[in-house]
Design a protein around this motif. Structure first.
Motif, PDB file in Angstrom:
ATOM      1  N   PHE A 151      61.500  43.539  38.091  1.00 46.97           N
ATOM      2  CA  PHE A 151      60.676  42.478  38.475  1.00 46.97           C
ATOM      3  C   PHE A 151      59.412  42.523  37.539  1.00 46.97           C
ATOM      4  O   PHE A 151      58.906  41.299  37.240  1.00 46.97           O
ATOM      5  CB  PHE A 151      60.354  42.212  40.084  1.00 46.97           C
ATOM      6  N   PRO A 152      58.753  43.739  37.260  1.00 46.82           N
ATOM      7  CA  PRO A 152      57.724  43.535  36.179  1.00 46.82           C
ATOM      8  C   PRO A 152      58.010  42.933  34.975  1.00 46.82           C
ATOM      9  O   PRO A 152      57.278  42.272  34.380  1.00 46.82           O
ATOM     10  CB  PRO A 152      57.305  45.057  36.200  1.00 46.82           C
ATOM     11  N   ALA A 153      59.275  43.338  34.295  1.00 45.79           N
ATOM     12  CA  ALA A 153      59.623  42.995  33.255  1.00 45.79           C
ATOM     13  C   ALA A 153      59.680  41.230  33.280  1.00 45.79           C
ATOM     14  O   ALA A 153      59.421  40.850  32.220  1.00 45.79           O
ATOM     15  CB  ALA A 153      61.245  43.409  32.854  1.00 45.79           C
ATOM     16  N   VAL A 154      60.469  40.722  34.185  1.00 45.83           N
ATOM     17  CA  VAL A 154      60.804  39.457  34.386  1.00 45.83           C
ATOM     18  C   VAL A 154      59.354  38.566  34.419  1.00 45.83           C
ATOM     19  O   VAL A 154      58.867  37.662  33.778  1.00 45.83           O
ATOM     20  CB  VAL A 154      61.547  38.968  35.473  1.00 45.83           C
ATOM     21  N   SER A 155      58.245  39.191  35.294  1.00 45.86           N
ATOM     22  CA  SER A 155      56.958  38.541  35.166  1.00 45.86           C
ATOM     23  C   SER A 155      56.122  38.500  34.248  1.00 45.86           C
ATOM     24  O   SER A 155      55.572  37.654  33.710  1.00 45.86           O
ATOM     25  CB  SER A 155      56.077  39.511  36.534  1.00 45.86           C
ATOM     26  N   ALA A 156      56.452  39.764  33.453  1.00 43.11           N
ATOM     27  CA  ALA A 156      55.956  39.802  32.086  1.00 43.11           C
ATOM     28  C   ALA A 156      56.129  38.923  31.099  1.00 43.11           C
ATOM     29  O   ALA A 156      55.232  38.204  30.428  1.00 43.11           O
ATOM     30  CB  ALA A 156      55.633  41.120  31.539  1.00 43.11           C
ATOM     31  N   ALA A 157      57.440  38.526  31.045  1.00 37.21           N
ATOM     32  CA  ALA A 157      57.712  37.636  30.039  1.00 37.21           C
ATOM     33  C   ALA A 157      57.438  36.395  30.339  1.00 37.21           C
ATOM     34  O   ALA A 157      56.840  35.468  29.596  1.00 37.21           O
ATOM     35  CB  ALA A 157      59.329  37.477  30.111  1.00 37.21           C
ATOM     36  N   VAL A 158      57.506  35.956  31.878  1.00 32.56           N
ATOM     37  CA  VAL A 158      57.001  34.552  32.006  1.00 32.56           C
ATOM     38  C   VAL A 158      55.355  34.212  32.157  1.00 32.56           C
ATOM     39  O   VAL A 158      54.919  33.090  31.566  1.00 32.56           O
ATOM     40  CB  VAL A 158      57.383  34.432  33.955  1.00 32.56           C
ATOM     41  N   ILE A 159      54.804  35.214  32.397  1.00 32.58           N
ATOM     42  CA  ILE A 159      53.311  35.359  32.129  1.00 32.58           C
ATOM     43  C   ILE A 159      52.797  35.067  30.664  1.00 32.58           C
ATOM     44  O   ILE A 159      51.970  34.344  30.344  1.00 32.58           O
ATOM     45  CB  ILE A 159      52.691  37.039  32.643  1.00 32.58           C
ATOM     46  N   GLY A 160      53.637  35.726  29.868  1.00 30.44           N
ATOM     47  CA  GLY A 160      53.424  35.492  28.521  1.00 30.44           C
ATOM     48  C   GLY A 160      53.988  34.258  27.826  1.00 30.44           C
ATOM     49  O   GLY A 160      53.520  33.978  26.704  1.00 30.44           O
ATOM     50  N   GLY A 161      54.723  33.512  28.547  1.00 31.08           N
ATOM     51  CA  GLY A 161      55.062  32.161  28.081  1.00 31.08           C
ATOM     52  C   GLY A 161      56.558  31.957  27.735  1.00 31.08           C
ATOM     53  O   GLY A 161      56.906  30.877  27.345  1.00 31.08           O
ATOM     54  N   THR A 162      57.331  33.177  27.983  1.00 33.00           N
ATOM     55  CA  THR A 162      58.865  33.155  27.978  1.00 33.00           C
ATOM     56  C   THR A 162      59.285  32.515  29.262  1.00 33.00           C
ATOM     57  O   THR A 162      59.701  33.251  30.294  1.00 33.00           O
ATOM     58  CB  THR A 162      59.335  34.192  27.491  1.00 33.00           C
ATOM     59  N   LEU A 163      59.533  31.359  29.263  1.00 37.76           N
ATOM     60  CA  LEU A 163      59.966  30.682  30.562  1.00 37.76           C
ATOM     61  C   LEU A 163      61.202  30.797  31.136  1.00 37.76           C
ATOM     62  O   LEU A 163      62.092  30.869  30.195  1.00 37.76           O
ATOM     63  CB  LEU A 163      59.183  29.027  30.618  1.00 37.76           C
ATOM     64  N   LEU A 164      61.478  30.702  32.474  1.00 42.14           N
ATOM     65  CA  LEU A 164      62.909  30.776  33.079  1.00 42.14           C
ATOM     66  C   LEU A 164      63.495  29.568  32.550  1.00 42.14           C
ATOM     67  O   LEU A 164      64.862  29.443  32.766  1.00 42.14           O
ATOM     68  CB  LEU A 164      62.878  30.965  34.453  1.00 42.14           C
ATOM     69  N   SER A 165      63.006  28.343  32.402  1.00 41.83           N
ATOM     70  CA  SER A 165      63.781  27.114  31.823  1.00 41.83           C
ATOM     71  C   SER A 165      64.240  27.068  30.447  1.00 41.83           C
ATOM     72  O   SER A 165      65.051  26.174  30.288  1.00 41.83           O
ATOM     73  CB  SER A 165      62.702  25.874  31.854  1.00 41.83           C
ATOM     74  N   GLY A 166      64.001  28.313  29.854  1.00 41.96           N
ATOM     75  CA  GLY A 166      64.773  28.450  28.290  1.00 41.96           C
ATOM     76  C   GLY A 166      64.147  27.386  27.409  1.00 41.96           C
ATOM     77  O   GLY A 166      63.370  26.625  27.576  1.00 41.96           O
ATOM     78  N   GLY A 167      64.482  28.044  26.067  1.00 45.04           N
ATOM     79  CA  GLY A 167      64.038  27.331  24.884  1.00 45.04           C
ATOM     80  C   GLY A 167      62.448  27.552  24.680  1.00 45.04           C
ATOM     81  O   GLY A 167      62.010  26.849  23.570  1.00 45.04           O
ATOM     82  N   THR A 168      61.747  28.348  25.329  1.00 40.91           N
ATOM     83  CA  THR A 168      60.346  28.409  25.101  1.00 40.91           C
ATOM     84  C   THR A 168      60.024  29.980  25.239  1.00 40.91           C
ATOM     85  O   THR A 168      60.589  30.666  25.911  1.00 40.91           O
ATOM     86  CB  THR A 168      59.589  27.685  26.442  1.00 40.91           C
ATOM     87  N   GLY A 169      58.884  30.336  24.223  1.00 44.16           N
ATOM     88  CA  GLY A 169      58.285  31.658  24.384  1.00 44.16           C
ATOM     89  C   GLY A 169      59.146  32.360  23.387  1.00 44.16           C
ATOM     90  O   GLY A 169      59.459  31.943  22.348  1.00 44.16           O
TER      91      GLY A 169
END
Length: 347
Positions: free
Chosen positions: A273-291
């Motif tokens: 979960f820290p890895a997923v959270s870090a990616a999202v915080i950095g701008g790699t969104l769960l919706s895809g195509g971004t980051g």
């Protein structure tokens, strides 16, 4: 222009320049790009500034080295995770794969329990096992058309089960110094694991920027149907992303083995979960195509700096979790704000 005229233009399917409404929304979303892309970097800079002003120890060389060391494994993990998220999928098997790879390496390399001493071949076996997990994830996900969340959740438990079955009853102590020295020997004040993370990050960025796989990952995340209709091999690139994720998870298992110097079936605990959270915080969104890779790495440093800084100023551990949660929510709001028109249904 009157208020009535302005309202009529907003309600019209065309802008006053004759642009379709879709183009108008695209132009509006582009105005949010600086906020979405520079926001995480600005957040990191603000955190560094705040903690450097509130703690005399934060900007010391010793503490910055601690931040780099604690970021090494998460950086490796988010490199692979970035390709998965950019495609609009998710991989929850990280901890299980890390545990299985760590146990395999610790039992095949020179240790205090078994008679094996395969040296570097043991390390390659750990990375290979991670890649095999990724291949299974990709094949099941694409061929059986099951949700990636469910598939990888299942392989998470499979990995933990394999690690537990491999556990010989007492922790095997790793005796091969070639592995343990990766975490102990220092160069420029940091271990070889930091340089390994830097190399993986550089390779991930090159893969994302200059290869068809990187370009296809973004295309799949932005519009998979159109990408498929254009004749591209969508299934192949999805499988490749999961194999890459499995590989870096295996590498993460090897790195944690070097740090612990023992085999432990719980070696991967606390990394998902820290890895997923870090990616999202950095701008790699769960919706895809971004980051992407660099954005996710920025997210890793935001979380690590936040944790380290709160420890430095003596924040209560429970309040640290609150602060991390609020940071993740803020990142989601900022990152998804320009996409709210496209995400018409939120689940």
């Amino acid at each position: 222009m009157t208020l009535t005229q302005n309202a009529s233009i907003e309600a019209s399917p065309h802008t006053n320049a004759g642009r379709p409404a879709g183009q108008a929304r695209l132009l509006a979303s582009r105005r949010w790009l600086p906020l979405r892309e520079l926001g995480p970097v600005a957040t990191l800079a603000v955190l560094v500034l705040v903690f450097s002003l509130t703690s005399a120890q934060f900007l010391t060389a010793g503490n910055l080295k601690v931040v780099l060391e604690s970021s090494a494994i998460p950086v490796v993990l988010v490199v692979g995770l970035s390709f998965i998220l950019v495609q609009g999928s998710i991989d929850l098997s990280i901890e299980g794969v890390m545990a299985a790879s760590s146990m395999l390496v610790s039992l095949l390399i020179a240790n205090s329990v078994t008679g094996f001493d395969l040296g570097w071949w043991a390390i390659l076996a750990g990375a290979g096992l991670g890649s095999a997990f990724g291949l299974v994830n990709g094949l099941v996900y694409t061929i059986l058309r099951l949700p990636s969340l469910i598939v990888t959740l299942a392989t998470w438990f499979v990995g933990l089960g394999i690690a537990t079955l491999l556990f010989p009853g007492r922790q095997p102590q790793i005796l091969d110094e070639r592995l343990t020295r990766l975490a102990l020997d220092k160069s420029l004040g940091v271990s070889a694991l930091v340089f390994l993370a830097l190399a993986v990050a550089a390779l991930g960025w090159l893969l994302q920027t200059y290869t068809q796989f990187g370009r296809m990952s973004y295309a799949i995340g932005r519009d998979e149907k159109a990408t498929r209709q254009s004749g591209q091999h969508v299934r192949f690139h999805k499988i490749l992303a999961f194999v890459l994720m499995g590989l870096v998870s295996g590498v993460g298992g090897i790195m944690i083995s070097a740090q612990l110097a023992v085999g432990n079936p719980a070696a991967g605990e606390g990394f998902l979960f820290p890895a997923v959270s870090a990616a999202v915080i950095g701008g790699t969104l769960l919706s895809g195509g971004t980051g992407g890779v660099l954005q996710s790495i920025v997210g890793v440093f935001i979380l690590e700096v936040l944790r380290n800084g709160m420890i430095q100023i003596g924040v209560d551990p429970y309040l640290r979790h609150v602060a991390e949660g609020l940071t993740i929510i803020a990142a989601l709001v900022i990152g998804n704000w320009s996409l709210r028109g496209r995400l018409r249904i939120v689940k």
